[in-house]
Design a protein around this motif. Sequence first.
Motif, PDB file in Angstrom:
ATOM      1  N   LEU A  37      -7.282   0.883   5.200  1.00 49.47           N
ATOM      2  CA  LEU A  37      -6.231   1.228   4.242  1.00 49.47           C
ATOM      3  C   LEU A  37      -4.877   1.359   4.937  1.00 49.47           C
ATOM      4  O   LEU A  37      -3.852   0.903   4.418  1.00 49.47           O
ATOM      5  CB  LEU A  37      -6.576   2.530   3.520  1.00 49.47           C
ATOM      6  N   ALA A  55       2.743   2.262  -2.429  1.00 50.40           N
ATOM      7  CA  ALA A  55       2.625   1.846  -1.027  1.00 50.40           C
ATOM      8  C   ALA A  55       3.133   2.941  -0.092  1.00 50.40           C
ATOM      9  O   ALA A  55       2.459   3.323   0.874  1.00 50.40           O
ATOM     10  CB  ALA A  55       3.394   0.548  -0.802  1.00 50.40           C
ATOM     11  N   GLY A  91      -4.158  -2.952  -7.284  1.00 51.86           N
ATOM     12  CA  GLY A  91      -4.750  -1.691  -6.866  1.00 51.86           C
ATOM     13  C   GLY A  91      -6.207  -1.505  -7.213  1.00 51.86           C
ATOM     14  O   GLY A  91      -6.957  -0.903  -6.455  1.00 51.86           O
ATOM     15  N   LEU A  99       0.733   5.381   2.291  1.00 52.12           N
ATOM     16  CA  LEU A  99       0.945   5.303   3.732  1.00 52.12           C
ATOM     17  C   LEU A  99       1.131   6.708   4.299  1.00 52.12           C
ATOM     18  O   LEU A  99       0.516   7.071   5.319  1.00 52.12           O
ATOM     19  CB  LEU A  99       2.169   4.444   4.055  1.00 52.12           C
ATOM     20  N   GLY A 152       1.904  -3.338   2.272  1.00 51.61           N
ATOM     21  CA  GLY A 152       2.468  -2.947   0.984  1.00 51.61           C
ATOM     22  C   GLY A 152       3.890  -2.444   1.126  1.00 51.61           C
ATOM     23  O   GLY A 152       4.779  -2.802   0.333  1.00 51.61           O
ATOM     24  N   ASN A 203      -2.350   8.624   3.952  1.00 53.19           N
ATOM     25  CA  ASN A 203      -3.410   8.164   4.851  1.00 53.19           C
ATOM     26  C   ASN A 203      -3.121   8.491   6.309  1.00 53.19           C
ATOM     27  O   ASN A 203      -4.038   8.812   7.073  1.00 53.19           O
ATOM     28  CB  ASN A 203      -3.633   6.664   4.661  1.00 53.19           C
ATOM     29  N   LYS A 209      -3.242  -3.248  -1.782  1.00 51.59           N
ATOM     30  CA  LYS A 209      -2.018  -2.643  -1.266  1.00 51.59           C
ATOM     31  C   LYS A 209      -0.775  -3.475  -1.534  1.00 51.59           C
ATOM     32  O   LYS A 209       0.345  -3.014  -1.299  1.00 51.59           O
ATOM     33  CB  LYS A 209      -2.171  -2.390   0.234  1.00 51.59           C
ATOM     34  N   THR A 210      -0.955  -4.677  -2.004  1.00 54.62           N
ATOM     35  CA  THR A 210       0.208  -5.493  -2.371  1.00 54.62           C
ATOM     36  C   THR A 210       0.230  -5.774  -3.871  1.00 54.62           C
ATOM     37  O   THR A 210       0.792  -6.770  -4.314  1.00 54.62           O
ATOM     38  CB  THR A 210       0.236  -6.811  -1.573  1.00 54.62           C
ATOM     39  N   ALA A 222      -3.465  -1.956   5.769  1.00 54.55           N
ATOM     40  CA  ALA A 222      -2.975  -2.612   4.552  1.00 54.55           C
ATOM     41  C   ALA A 222      -1.747  -1.915   3.978  1.00 54.55           C
ATOM     42  O   ALA A 222      -0.885  -2.571   3.371  1.00 54.55           O
ATOM     43  CB  ALA A 222      -4.096  -2.654   3.512  1.00 54.55           C
ATOM     44  N   ASP A 223      -1.658  -0.587   4.146  1.00 54.19           N
ATOM     45  CA  ASP A 223      -0.490   0.151   3.652  1.00 54.19           C
ATOM     46  C   ASP A 223       0.809  -0.402   4.230  1.00 54.19           C
ATOM     47  O   ASP A 223       1.826  -0.478   3.536  1.00 54.19           O
ATOM     48  CB  ASP A 223      -0.603   1.640   4.015  1.00 54.19           C
ATOM     49  N   ALA A 233      -3.547  -9.364   1.695  1.00 51.19           N
ATOM     50  CA  ALA A 233      -2.186  -8.894   1.435  1.00 51.19           C
ATOM     51  C   ALA A 233      -1.305 -10.018   0.894  1.00 51.19           C
ATOM     52  O   ALA A 233      -0.598  -9.849  -0.115  1.00 51.19           O
ATOM     53  CB  ALA A 233      -1.581  -8.314   2.714  1.00 51.19           C
ATOM     54  N   GLY A 275      -8.969  -2.406  -4.673  1.00 53.45           N
ATOM     55  CA  GLY A 275      -9.275  -1.458  -3.608  1.00 53.45           C
ATOM     56  C   GLY A 275     -10.371  -0.490  -4.004  1.00 53.45           C
ATOM     57  O   GLY A 275     -11.211  -0.113  -3.179  1.00 53.45           O
TER      58      GLY A 275
END
Length: 253
Positions: free
Chosen positions: A60, A178, A33, A182, A67, A185, A29-30, A63-64, A218, A36
């Motif tokens: 996720l 990101a 990709g 977000l 990001g 999800n 997420k940072t 982590a979003d 991250a 993941g």
Amino acid sequence: MFDIIHSYSLQLPELSLIFLSAVAIGMAKTGLGGFGMLTVPIMAGIFGAKPSTGIVLILLIFADFFGVWFYHKHADIKLILKLSPSTIFGILLGILIGDRISDAQFTVLLAGILILGALVMGANLNNNLKVKPSFLLSLITGSVAGISTMIGNSAGPIMSIYFLAMGLEKNSFIGTGAWFFLFVNLFKLPFHIFIWETIDVKTFSFDLVLIPAIVLGAFAGVWIVKKIPEKPYRVIVIVSVVFAAFQMSLKSF
């Protein structure tokens, strides 16, 4: 904390893989990709294809936020808005599909989606694919991404190739992804809770234990991405997704 972990009857090797998967999600997420995507077959193998989607979704989302925090200034919001309607449609279609197939069929479908994404990503390995934005392309991409993300949190390959094809450079690629994921999800969350029932208090509590691993991943991802030049970065994204897709296929067929 230990009671929550023991409730899943996990052994040390499995716990180690789960911890590394959480780190990989944070890294993904940072900016990294493809890492993941490596977690999808691992978590599916430990928890089962469909149950794993709920566990992974919470990770996720955690982590979003990282990001978005690191790369929010670089996002192409107009591109996200173009994709949103068709992505929502794809998610709703994915709910219907996923609710009507067995766990074994779910696993095969997930592997198929990953392999398809890998083939498309591989076709762009030499950076030859660059297309102009269009309504039809956004419609197809969003719909397929919606189905993929609902079936197994596996829209990464599709969105990666789309963002690369749109000519997004490294930071814009990460920032746009990101914000997009977000939104996606968070939209999926109530369906996992109330329809598929893959998320409950036990699931959420288990994922809370893994937050330190997300944070570690991250910050590691941000540090690594800063060291990678533009062209090698694109190759790393593609190769990691290809590897993840075929790893899943070997476990499924």
